[in-house]
Design an enzyme around this catalytic site. Structure first.
Site, mmCIF file in Angstrom:
data_model
loop_
_atom_site.group_PDB
_atom_site.id
_atom_site.type_symbol
_atom_site.label_atom_id
_atom_site.label_comp_id
_atom_site.label_asym_id
_atom_site.label_seq_id
_atom_site.Cartn_x
_atom_site.Cartn_y
_atom_site.Cartn_z
ATOM 1 N N LEU A 236 0.831 -1.196 0.000
ATOM 2 C CA LEU A 236 0.000 0.000 0.000
ATOM 3 C C LEU A 236 0.870 1.252 0.000
ATOM 4 C CD1 LEU A 236 -2.742 1.384 0.154
ATOM 5 C CD2 LEU A 236 -2.631 1.182 2.650
ATOM 6 N N TYR A 237 1.974 1.211 0.742
ATOM 7 C CA TYR A 237 2.900 2.350 0.753
ATOM 8 C C TYR A 237 3.336 2.682 -0.668
ATOM 9 C CZ TYR A 237 7.256 4.936 1.229
ATOM 10 O OH TYR A 237 8.253 5.866 1.092
ATOM 11 N N ALA A 238 3.770 1.652 -1.404
ATOM 12 C CA ALA A 238 4.212 1.861 -2.782
ATOM 13 C C ALA A 238 3.075 2.400 -3.652
ATOM 14 C CB ALA A 238 4.740 0.550 -3.365
#
Length: 426
Positions: A236-238
């Site tokens: 999700l960060y990416a």
């Protein structure tokens, strides 16, 4: 940028097989699927951005709007003290990269004002210590959130920033599994709030912001180049960082904002983040605790393109110096403006066991290592930056190898935590 220790669990790239003609027509490629994902993220971001506007604009801003002393501090901190200098708003100024960039800019005579919300993702006392360093260098740091649009508007009204160095973000990969909303709030809604205020500012600032090497996701081609596909995020960060690249491109295209995105590769060094592997390994080795070293399939060691903080700072400043000007005014585009993306890495990946060996050498203590096969949790097994574009554009050339950089980090760590004075190591 994702922390190494959080990122030691790479996912195995899966194979997609089309079994339904209608489905294939609707989602003919991973790019189309990713655009749908971005659409859903954008809807969520819009809601959270509105919610933040309603909730936050009545909080921090009110503390400052009635204080003339605060306005004077902002003006003084933003004052340019060199010919052809710039006045820079640095978001995430009390963070690892933000504090280093702020001090480097101030020392060469640029005006700098910091903004940070001092969240508790990791030890707040370390952020406060960085803030003290900033204060000692004549840099005023406003405690506030990038979602507070009224506060941002006030800052731009006072200081007339020529540039924004946007480093505020929710970092980490594994934490997204615990608190996904934090990533949407900071990395998407906060970015949009900052862009909205910037597009309406007069003059419009040039914006340099932190993307991440994580956007390369499941890409197996190395070294990673800016032109490589980035539509297969592994976390999700990416995904939020990739969404940020699409969003910033939109604001560049519609409103004429000059925008440069920087894909950082595992930044390390003094005053670093405690959630990073090299940092936590150092702490555990000194305390006599075992460290967990993860390995990929077939016992393959993980590798990272570790990049020393001083080299990243040079890249950030080079990006600011060559950013060009935004072309809009009052939210209206007057002409095309620069839109750029650069890798900032070291180009020399090092395996995790090799990194541990360097720490053992500098600490003069043998680590108690537990080697564990990685379960998949959305991470990638290696990173490797192609930096030819940054080298060509502004002369980016990293000069610190991992051995030298870790030696400097260990020296700082022992001093900061009082280990040399016989105090317990935190």
């Amino acid at each position: 940028m994702p922390s190494l220790e959080e990122e030691l669990f790479p996912s195995t790239p899966g194979k997609f097989k089309d079994r339904n003609r209608h489905f294939h027509r609707c989602f003919a490629s991973t790019s189309t699927m990713f655009l749908w994902a971005l659409f859903l993220i954008a809807i969520t971001a819009s809601y959270l951005c509105f919610q933040s506007f309603m909730d936050n604009n009545n909080s921090t801003g009110n503390r400052y709007f009635t204080s003339h002393r605060w306005e004077k501090q902002v003006l003084t901190s933003a004052q340019i003290r060199r010919a052809h200098g710039m006045s820079v708003l640095v978001t995430g100024a009390a963070g690892f990269v933000g504090s280093h960039v702020s001090i480097a800019l101030k020392k060469r005579g640029d005006g700098v004002v910091g903004l940070d919300n001092f969240n508790n993702y990791y030890d707040v006392s370390l952020k406060k210590a960085r803030k003290n360093q900033l204060n000692e260098n004549g840099i005023f740091v406003v405690e506030g959130d990038i979602n507070e649009s009224k506060l941002l508007v006030k800052l731009f009204d006072i200081a007339k920033f020529t540039h924004v160095m946007h480093l505020a973000a929710q970092a980490g990969v594994r934490y997204a599994m615990e608190n996904p909303n934090s990533y949407i709030h900071s990395n998407i809604a906060g970015l949009v709030t900052l862009l909205e205020v910037s597009k309406n500012a007069n003059p419009q600032p040039a914006i340099v912001w932190a993307s991440s090497s994580s956007v390369y996701g499941l890409n197996e081609k190395v070294p990673f180049s800016e032109s490589d596909r980035t539509d297969q995020p592994a976390s999700l960060y990416a995904a939020t960082k990739k969404a940020g690249e699409e969003i910033t491109h939109t604001y560049n295209h519609i409103y004429g904002l000059s925008i440069t995105g920087l894909r950082f590769f595992t930044v390390y060094g003094p005053w670093g983040r405690p959630d990073m592997a090299y940092f936590s390994f150092t702490r555990n080795i000194l305390q006599g605790k075992p460290i967990t070293v993860y390995r990929g399939k077939n016992r393959v060691d993980l590798a990272r393109d570790f990049t020393y903080i001083d080299d990243v700072v040079k890249g950030c400043i080079g990006s600011l110096d060559t950013s060009g000007k935004s072309t809009g005014s009052g939210g209206k585009k007057r002409g095309p403006a620069p839109y750029r993306i650069f890798n900032l890495g070291n180009t020399s990946p090092v395996t995790v066991p090799m990194m541990v060996g360097m720490l053992e050498k500098h600490l003069k203590i043998k680590a108690k290592k537990n080697f564990v096969v990685m379960p998949g949790n959305g991470d990638v097994p290696f990173t490797h930056a192609n930096i030819s574009s940054a080298r060509k554009e502004f002369g980016y050339k990293p000069t610190t190898d991992l051995q030298t950089g870790l030696k400097k980090f260990v020296r700082w760590y022992l001093s900061y935590y009082g280990y040399n004075q016989g105090k317990s190591v935190k």
